[in-house]
Design a protein around this motif. Structure first.
Motif, PDB file in Angstrom:
ATOM      1  N   VAL A 166      -8.426   3.843   9.538  1.00  0.00           N
ATOM      2  CA  VAL A 166      -8.358   4.195  10.953  1.00  0.00           C
ATOM      3  C   VAL A 166      -7.109   5.031  11.225  1.00  0.00           C
ATOM      4  O   VAL A 166      -7.139   5.982  11.995  1.00  0.00           O
ATOM      5  N   HIS A 167      -6.016   4.668  10.547  1.00  0.00           N
ATOM      6  CA  HIS A 167      -4.755   5.368  10.771  1.00  0.00           C
ATOM      7  C   HIS A 167      -4.581   6.592   9.869  1.00  0.00           C
ATOM      8  O   HIS A 167      -3.560   7.255   9.918  1.00  0.00           O
ATOM      9  N   CYS A 168      -5.577   6.876   9.086  1.00  0.00           N
ATOM     10  CA  CYS A 168      -5.506   8.028   8.186  1.00  0.00           C
ATOM     11  C   CYS A 168      -5.782   9.294   8.994  1.00  0.00           C
ATOM     12  O   CYS A 168      -6.751   9.374   9.737  1.00  0.00           O
ATOM     13  N   SER A 169      -4.911  10.264   8.832  1.00  0.00           N
ATOM     14  CA  SER A 169      -5.067  11.497   9.606  1.00  0.00           C
ATOM     15  C   SER A 169      -5.967  12.508   8.910  1.00  0.00           C
ATOM     16  O   SER A 169      -6.283  13.541   9.479  1.00  0.00           O
ATOM     17  N   SER A 170      -6.381  12.209   7.682  1.00  0.00           N
ATOM     18  CA  SER A 170      -7.205  13.131   6.893  1.00  0.00           C
ATOM     19  C   SER A 170      -6.551  14.493   6.774  1.00  0.00           C
ATOM     20  O   SER A 170      -7.228  15.505   6.666  1.00  0.00           O
ATOM     21  N   GLY A 171      -5.243  14.509   6.832  1.00  0.00           N
ATOM     22  CA  GLY A 171      -4.508  15.765   6.711  1.00  0.00           C
ATOM     23  C   GLY A 171      -3.976  15.938   5.304  1.00  0.00           C
ATOM     24  O   GLY A 171      -4.712  15.862   4.325  1.00  0.00           O
ATOM     25  N   LYS A 172      -2.681  16.136   5.199  1.00  0.00           N
ATOM     26  CA  LYS A 172      -2.012  16.354   3.912  1.00  0.00           C
ATOM     27  C   LYS A 172      -1.624  15.009   3.296  1.00  0.00           C
ATOM     28  O   LYS A 172      -1.418  14.027   4.000  1.00  0.00           O
ATOM     29  N   ILE A 173      -1.469  15.023   1.998  1.00  0.00           N
ATOM     30  CA  ILE A 173      -1.112  13.812   1.272  1.00  0.00           C
ATOM     31  C   ILE A 173       0.175  13.199   1.805  1.00  0.00           C
ATOM     32  O   ILE A 173       0.277  11.983   1.943  1.00  0.00           O
ATOM     33  N   GLN A 193     -12.462 -10.736   3.290  1.00  0.00           N
ATOM     34  CA  GLN A 193     -12.501 -10.279   4.680  1.00  0.00           C
ATOM     35  C   GLN A 193     -11.141  -9.735   5.109  1.00  0.00           C
ATOM     36  O   GLN A 193     -11.063  -8.739   5.822  1.00  0.00           O
ATOM     37  N   SER A 194     -10.081 -10.380   4.638  1.00  0.00           N
ATOM     38  CA  SER A 194      -8.730  -9.893   4.929  1.00  0.00           C
ATOM     39  C   SER A 194      -8.513  -8.522   4.283  1.00  0.00           C
ATOM     40  O   SER A 194      -7.955  -7.612   4.908  1.00  0.00           O
ATOM     41  N   LEU A 195      -8.966  -8.387   3.052  1.00  0.00           N
ATOM     42  CA  LEU A 195      -8.872  -7.106   2.352  1.00  0.00           C
ATOM     43  C   LEU A 195      -9.671  -6.039   3.094  1.00  0.00           C
ATOM     44  O   LEU A 195      -9.197  -4.914   3.293  1.00  0.00           O
ATOM     45  N   GLN A 196     -10.861  -6.389   3.523  1.00  0.00           N
ATOM     46  CA  GLN A 196     -11.703  -5.458   4.271  1.00  0.00           C
ATOM     47  C   GLN A 196     -10.985  -4.986   5.536  1.00  0.00           C
ATOM     48  O   GLN A 196     -10.939  -3.788   5.831  1.00  0.00           O
ATOM     49  N   SER A 197     -10.392  -5.909   6.246  1.00  0.00           N
ATOM     50  CA  SER A 197      -9.677  -5.582   7.475  1.00  0.00           C
ATOM     51  C   SER A 197      -8.507  -4.642   7.189  1.00  0.00           C
ATOM     52  O   SER A 197      -8.293  -3.660   7.911  1.00  0.00           O
ATOM     53  N   GLU A 198      -7.748  -4.932   6.139  1.00  0.00           N
ATOM     54  CA  GLU A 198      -6.605  -4.095   5.777  1.00  0.00           C
ATOM     55  C   GLU A 198      -7.052  -2.676   5.405  1.00  0.00           C
ATOM     56  O   GLU A 198      -6.433  -1.690   5.807  1.00  0.00           O
ATOM     57  N   LEU A 199      -8.136  -2.581   4.634  1.00  0.00           N
ATOM     58  CA  LEU A 199      -8.636  -1.245   4.260  1.00  0.00           C
ATOM     59  C   LEU A 199      -9.134  -0.473   5.478  1.00  0.00           C
ATOM     60  O   LEU A 199      -8.905   0.735   5.589  1.00  0.00           O
ATOM     61  N   CYS A 242      -0.651  10.907   4.477  1.00  0.00           N
ATOM     62  CA  CYS A 242      -1.792  10.019   4.210  1.00  0.00           C
ATOM     63  C   CYS A 242      -1.398   8.547   4.338  1.00  0.00           C
ATOM     64  O   CYS A 242      -0.517   8.057   3.627  1.00  0.00           O
ATOM     65  N   ARG A 243      -2.062   7.822   5.216  1.00  0.00           N
ATOM     66  CA  ARG A 243      -1.790   6.396   5.455  1.00  0.00           C
ATOM     67  C   ARG A 243      -2.171   5.552   4.234  1.00  0.00           C
ATOM     68  O   ARG A 243      -1.515   4.569   3.934  1.00  0.00           O
ATOM     69  N   VAL A 244      -3.201   5.929   3.512  1.00  0.00           N
ATOM     70  CA  VAL A 244      -3.615   5.184   2.324  1.00  0.00           C
ATOM     71  C   VAL A 244      -2.521   5.231   1.274  1.00  0.00           C
ATOM     72  O   VAL A 244      -2.095   4.193   0.745  1.00  0.00           O
ATOM     73  N   ILE A 245      -2.005   6.434   0.999  1.00  0.00           N
ATOM     74  CA  ILE A 245      -0.925   6.590   0.017  1.00  0.00           C
ATOM     75  C   ILE A 245       0.325   5.863   0.493  1.00  0.00           C
ATOM     76  O   ILE A 245       0.992   5.166  -0.275  1.00  0.00           O
ATOM     77  N   GLU A 246       0.634   5.985   1.761  1.00  0.00           N
ATOM     78  CA  GLU A 246       1.812   5.325   2.325  1.00  0.00           C
ATOM     79  C   GLU A 246       1.702   3.801   2.196  1.00  0.00           C
ATOM     80  O   GLU A 246       2.644   3.139   1.788  1.00  0.00           O
ATOM     81  N   ALA A 247       0.551   3.263   2.520  1.00  0.00           N
ATOM     82  CA  ALA A 247       0.360   1.807   2.447  1.00  0.00           C
ATOM     83  C   ALA A 247       0.470   1.302   1.018  1.00  0.00           C
ATOM     84  O   ALA A 247       1.063   0.251   0.770  1.00  0.00           O
ATOM     85  N   LEU A 248      -0.060   2.054   0.082  1.00  0.00           N
ATOM     86  CA  LEU A 248       0.013   1.640  -1.318  1.00  0.00           C
ATOM     87  C   LEU A 248       1.425   1.795  -1.870  1.00  0.00           C
ATOM     88  O   LEU A 248       1.812   1.079  -2.793  1.00  0.00           O
TER      89      LEU A 248
END
Length: 140
Positions: free
Chosen positions: A114-121, A103-109, A124-130
């Motif tokens: 939510v914060h992903c702008s779907s713009g350029k890499i 559930q914690s993992l689900q929340s983090e993902l 990208c919030r996903v790349i930044e978080a990782l």
């Protein structure tokens, strides 16, 4: 002969692979079967019942150690079931812990998306978080 199976027949009947049966034999969870004069293993209903017990326990997520303990308890049907209850409670605690972590993992993902702008890499919030080392030192 009824109730006597080759390893392949036992595997089919129990819904497992032959390698699984051999593994359980090596772990001493299944007793060594008698052999024919030609050296072929012959399994009986007790093997099938024991294998089904192990398989059902594994389906419920019990560890092999827990299943082994439960099988030992099963050999004494007149004893109280406190030991079995204790094993089940310990397993339930493990399951509840896994659920909490998932559930914690689900929340983090979800937060990442939510914060992903779907713009350029580069945005990208996903790349930044990782890429952030702040996640490396979290407890598992």
């Amino acid at each position: 002969m009824a109730g006597e199976y080759s390893i392949g027949d036992l595997a089919k009947k129990a819904g497992v692979k032959v390698q699984t049966i051999r593994f359980y034999e090596q772990k001493k969870l299944l007793p060594e079967p008698p052999r024919t004069e030609g050296g072929q293993r012959r399994y009986g209903e007790d093997h099938l019942n024991r294998l089904s017990f192990i398989r059902h326990g594994r389906d419920l997520g019990f560890s092999l150690e827990m299943i082994e303990s439960l099988m030992l308890l099963k050999e004494h049907p007149e004893d109280d079931c406190e030991g079995a209850d204790e094993i089940a409670r310990a397993h339930l605690a493990e399951v509840e812990d896994k659920i909490a972590r998932l559930q914690s993992l689900q929340s983090e993902l979800k937060k990442m998306l939510v914060h992903c702008s779907s713009g350029k890499i580069h945005d990208c919030r996903v790349i930044e978080a990782l890429s952030c080392d702040c996640y490396q030192h979290r407890e598992k």
